[in-house]
Design a protein around this motif. Structure first.
Motif, PDB file in Angstrom:
ATOM      1  N   VAL A   1      -4.256   3.333   5.209  1.00 53.03           N
ATOM      2  CA  VAL A   1      -3.124   3.438   4.037  1.00 53.03           C
ATOM      3  C   VAL A   1      -1.857   2.701   4.218  1.00 53.03           C
ATOM      4  O   VAL A   1      -1.419   1.746   3.151  1.00 53.03           O
ATOM      5  N   THR A   2      -1.247   2.769   5.447  1.00 54.83           N
ATOM      6  CA  THR A   2      -0.196   1.890   5.714  1.00 54.83           C
ATOM      7  C   THR A   2      -0.500   0.624   5.735  1.00 54.83           C
ATOM      8  O   THR A   2       0.130  -0.324   5.203  1.00 54.83           O
TER       9      THR A   2
ATOM     10  N   LEU B   1      -8.967   3.622  -1.405  1.00 56.67           N
ATOM     11  CA  LEU B   1      -7.887   4.607  -0.832  1.00 56.67           C
ATOM     12  C   LEU B   1      -8.389   5.922  -0.388  1.00 56.67           C
ATOM     13  O   LEU B   1      -8.112   6.590   0.448  1.00 56.67           O
TER      14      LEU B   1
ATOM     15  N   ALA C   1      -9.884   6.107   3.144  1.00 54.14           N
ATOM     16  CA  ALA C   1      -8.990   5.657   3.680  1.00 54.14           C
ATOM     17  C   ALA C   1      -7.948   6.886   4.891  1.00 54.14           C
ATOM     18  O   ALA C   1      -7.696   7.801   4.122  1.00 54.14           O
TER      19      ALA C   1
END
Length: 142
Positions: A25-26, A17, A20
């Motif tokens: 992230v999505t 994360l 990212a």
């Protein structure tokens, strides 16, 4: 041993994360929701209602996060349609939890999988352009 594996998985996720971009992230959120729904299905089949509820709640929370992250200024009609679809998915998961309905979970898995396939096919150049548009709007309004 199981606790150490879970700790390792959490730390790996934090690392992933941290590096990212919003697009990734999505993707990760969609993957998490899909995985949670699959585990919820298994728990219904095993009559483990406590864990079923836990994983449906997790999937619902992720789908709600996806819905709340929509940018209607940039996405226009598409984001409005996605919002309606995400609301439908959350409602369907609630109904599946109440009725232990595997078919409802499978329907939501299929819907979210289709969205994820389309999301994953967005070219890098388009992703970067969308990200730059969002940054520019923030700079102008901020």
């Amino acid at each position: 041993m199981n606790g150490k594996i879970k700790h390792y998985q959490r730390e790996a996720l934090k690392t992933r994360l941290a590096s990212a971009d919003p697009f990734e992230v999505t993707q990760m959120l969609m993957e998490g929701a899909l995985e949670s729904m699959k585990v919820a299905k298994i728990n219904i089949q095993n009559n483990d209602l406590e864990n079923k509820s836990k994983f449906i709640a997790k999937a619902t929370s992720i789908i709600d996060t996806l819905r709340l992250s929509l940018n209607h200024d940039v996405g226009g009609e598409l984001s409005s349609n996605l919002e309606s679809l995400y609301l439908y998915m959350s409602d369907s998961l609630l109904k599946s939890s109440i009725n232990n309905d595997i078919a409802k979970i499978e329907e939501v898995i299929e819907l979210l999988s289709n969205i994820k396939v389309a999301w994953d096919q967005i070219p890098e150049l388009d992703r970067q352009s969308a990200f730059n548009q969002m940054q520019n709007k923030k700079a102008v309004s901020g």
